[in-house]
Design a protein around this motif. Structure first.
Motif, mmCIF file in Angstrom:
data_model
loop_
_atom_site.group_PDB
_atom_site.id
_atom_site.type_symbol
_atom_site.label_atom_id
_atom_site.label_comp_id
_atom_site.label_asym_id
_atom_site.label_seq_id
_atom_site.Cartn_x
_atom_site.Cartn_y
_atom_site.Cartn_z
ATOM 1 N N PHE A 1 -11.055 -20.175 12.835
ATOM 2 C CA PHE A 1 -10.320 -20.740 13.960
ATOM 3 C C PHE A 1 -10.397 -19.762 15.123
ATOM 4 O O PHE A 1 -10.627 -18.571 14.934
ATOM 5 N N ARG A 2 -10.169 -20.269 16.318
ATOM 6 C CA ARG A 2 -10.111 -19.384 17.463
ATOM 7 C C ARG A 2 -8.964 -19.809 18.366
ATOM 8 O O ARG A 2 -8.556 -20.968 18.381
ATOM 9 N N GLN A 3 -8.466 -18.834 19.106
ATOM 10 C CA GLN A 3 -7.328 -19.108 19.972
ATOM 11 C C GLN A 3 -7.377 -18.244 21.206
ATOM 12 O O GLN A 3 -7.658 -17.041 21.130
ATOM 13 N N VAL A 4 -7.105 -18.873 22.303
ATOM 14 C CA VAL A 4 -6.979 -18.199 23.588
ATOM 15 C C VAL A 4 -5.498 -18.191 23.939
ATOM 16 O O VAL A 4 -4.813 -19.199 23.709
ATOM 17 N N PRO A 5 -4.972 -17.102 24.474
ATOM 18 C CA PRO A 5 -3.552 -17.064 24.831
ATOM 19 C C PRO A 5 -3.156 -18.261 25.689
ATOM 20 O O PRO A 5 -3.845 -18.593 26.656
ATOM 21 N N GLY A 6 -2.070 -18.915 25.302
ATOM 22 C CA GLY A 6 -1.581 -20.053 26.059
ATOM 23 C C GLY A 6 -2.179 -21.382 25.659
ATOM 24 O O GLY A 6 -1.776 -22.424 26.176
ATOM 25 N N ASP A 9 -26.029 -18.110 21.060
ATOM 26 C CA ASP A 9 -25.954 -18.626 22.425
ATOM 27 C C ASP A 9 -24.518 -18.588 22.948
ATOM 28 O O ASP A 9 -23.971 -19.595 23.422
ATOM 29 N N LEU A 10 -23.903 -17.444 22.826
ATOM 30 C CA LEU A 10 -22.494 -17.303 23.211
ATOM 31 C C LEU A 10 -22.293 -17.574 24.696
ATOM 32 O O LEU A 10 -23.133 -17.219 25.539
ATOM 33 N N ARG A 11 -21.153 -18.191 24.973
ATOM 34 C CA ARG A 11 -20.792 -18.585 26.348
ATOM 35 C C ARG A 11 -19.424 -18.020 26.662
ATOM 36 O O ARG A 11 -18.632 -17.741 25.753
ATOM 37 N N PRO A 12 -19.102 -17.873 27.948
ATOM 38 C CA PRO A 12 -17.770 -17.363 28.298
ATOM 39 C C PRO A 12 -16.650 -18.188 27.669
ATOM 40 O O PRO A 12 -15.597 -17.638 27.333
ATOM 41 N N SER A 13 -16.881 -19.473 27.469
ATOM 42 C CA SER A 13 -15.864 -20.326 26.863
ATOM 43 C C SER A 13 -15.634 -20.016 25.393
ATOM 44 O O SER A 13 -14.661 -20.513 24.801
ATOM 45 N N ASP A 14 -16.492 -19.202 24.797
ATOM 46 C CA ASP A 14 -16.301 -18.782 23.409
ATOM 47 C C ASP A 14 -15.350 -17.595 23.293
ATOM 48 O O ASP A 14 -14.994 -17.193 22.177
ATOM 49 N N THR A 15 -14.969 -17.016 24.421
ATOM 50 C CA THR A 15 -14.056 -15.879 24.403
ATOM 51 C C THR A 15 -12.724 -16.300 23.786
ATOM 52 O O THR A 15 -12.081 -17.238 24.259
ATOM 53 N N ALA A 16 -12.336 -15.606 22.728
ATOM 54 C CA ALA A 16 -11.108 -15.951 22.006
ATOM 55 C C ALA A 16 -10.896 -14.950 20.883
ATOM 56 O O ALA A 16 -11.793 -14.149 20.572
ATOM 57 N N ALA A 17 -9.727 -15.022 20.282
ATOM 58 C CA ALA A 17 -9.477 -14.303 19.042
ATOM 59 C C ALA A 17 -9.863 -15.227 17.892
ATOM 60 O O ALA A 17 -9.360 -16.355 17.806
ATOM 61 N N TYR A 18 -10.740 -14.748 17.040
ATOM 62 C CA TYR A 18 -11.244 -15.552 15.926
ATOM 63 C C TYR A 18 -10.574 -15.081 14.634
ATOM 64 O O TYR A 18 -10.577 -13.887 14.320
ATOM 65 N N SER A 19 -10.042 -16.051 13.898
ATOM 66 C CA SER A 19 -9.356 -15.748 12.642
ATOM 67 C C SER A 19 -9.943 -16.580 11.512
ATOM 68 O O SER A 19 -10.379 -17.713 11.727
ATOM 69 N N CYS A 20 -9.927 -15.999 10.328
ATOM 70 C CA CYS A 20 -10.294 -16.776 9.157
ATOM 71 C C CYS A 20 -9.034 -17.085 8.355
ATOM 72 O O CYS A 20 -8.026 -16.368 8.458
ATOM 73 N N ALA A 21 -9.116 -18.151 7.588
ATOM 74 C CA ALA A 21 -7.975 -18.595 6.807
ATOM 75 C C ALA A 21 -8.476 -19.190 5.495
ATOM 76 O O ALA A 21 -9.643 -19.604 5.396
ATOM 77 N N ALA A 22 -7.592 -19.247 4.516
ATOM 78 C CA ALA A 22 -7.988 -19.709 3.194
ATOM 79 C C ALA A 22 -6.936 -20.624 2.591
ATOM 80 O O ALA A 22 -5.725 -20.436 2.797
ATOM 81 N N VAL A 23 -7.422 -21.613 1.848
ATOM 82 C CA VAL A 23 -6.539 -22.487 1.072
ATOM 83 C C VAL A 23 -7.316 -22.868 -0.193
ATOM 84 O O VAL A 23 -8.524 -23.104 -0.152
ATOM 85 N N LYS A 24 -6.616 -22.930 -1.287
ATOM 86 C CA LYS A 24 -7.281 -23.198 -2.564
ATOM 87 C C LYS A 24 -7.785 -24.632 -2.627
ATOM 88 O O LYS A 24 -7.099 -25.563 -2.208
ATOM 89 N N ARG A 25 -8.984 -24.788 -3.117
ATOM 90 C CA ARG A 25 -9.528 -26.123 -3.323
ATOM 91 C C ARG A 25 -8.775 -26.784 -4.469
ATOM 92 O O ARG A 25 -8.592 -26.189 -5.535
ATOM 93 N N THR A 26 -8.324 -28.012 -4.248
ATOM 94 C CA THR A 26 -7.620 -28.770 -5.278
ATOM 95 C C THR A 26 -8.189 -30.185 -5.322
ATOM 96 O O THR A 26 -9.005 -30.570 -4.475
ATOM 97 N N SER A 27 -7.717 -30.968 -6.274
ATOM 98 C CA SER A 27 -8.161 -32.361 -6.375
ATOM 99 C C SER A 27 -7.696 -33.179 -5.167
ATOM 100 O O SER A 27 -8.303 -34.182 -4.814
ATOM 101 N N ARG A 28 -6.635 -32.744 -4.527
ATOM 102 C CA ARG A 28 -6.144 -33.442 -3.335
ATOM 103 C C ARG A 28 -6.787 -32.913 -2.068
ATOM 104 O O ARG A 28 -6.754 -33.576 -1.036
ATOM 105 N N LEU A 29 -7.337 -31.723 -2.128
ATOM 106 C CA LEU A 29 -7.994 -31.096 -0.971
ATOM 107 C C LEU A 29 -9.371 -30.647 -1.431
ATOM 108 O O LEU A 29 -9.606 -29.462 -1.680
ATOM 109 N N ARG A 30 -10.293 -31.630 -1.526
ATOM 110 C CA ARG A 30 -11.590 -31.352 -2.111
ATOM 111 C C ARG A 30 -12.588 -30.787 -1.120
ATOM 112 O O ARG A 30 -13.530 -30.103 -1.523
#
Length: 129
Positions: free
Chosen positions: A37-42, A85-106
């Motif tokens: 995910f990425r996020q820019v302040p505001g 091909d990075l662009r100025p619009s790609d400027t952001a804080a990039y974070s990774c996240a995790a969630v366990k794979r389940t039968s409901r979230l395949r």
């Protein structure tokens, strides 16, 4: 203890590339959906890409498709995101996240960041024009 640590961000010129890494500990990435995910302040957090636990199928946000490659090194317990091909619009804080794979979230999704249980602190990407 579950932990995600991002690295690989930095200052890059327009048109350049970066390879972001998400190092996981406390769980096997192969059994989890890993999202970027990425996020820019505001502004709201934006889903960029994810790789599903199990079959390792990738997903890319349509607006970024063609410039991204997500990959998993299960032996090293890491997930990588290559951005080209990075662009100025790609400027952001990039974070990774995790969630366990389940039968409901395949398959992984990035449209609902709240579905992820674990988050890293992020790595800043700045693209200069």
């Amino acid at each position: 203890e579950v932990q995600l640590v991002e690295s690989g961000g930095g200052l890059v010129e327009v048109g350049g590339s970066l390879r972001l890494s998400c190092a996981a500990s406390g769980f096997p990435v192969g059994d989890y959906h890993i999202g970027w995910f990425r996020q820019v302040p505001g502004k709201e957090r934006e889903g960029v890409s994810c790789i599903s636990g199990g079959d390792r199928s990738p997903y890319y946000a349509p607006s970024l498709k063609g410039r991204l490659t997500i990959s998993s090194d299960d032996a090293a317990n890491e997930v990588h995101l290559q951005i080209n091909d990075l662009r100025p619009s790609d400027t952001a804080a990039y974070s990774c996240a995790a969630v366990k794979r389940t039968s409901r979230l395949r398959v992984c999704i990035v449209s609902v960041p709240a579905s992820y249980d674990y988050w890293g602190r992020g790595t800043q990407v700045t693209v200069s024009s």
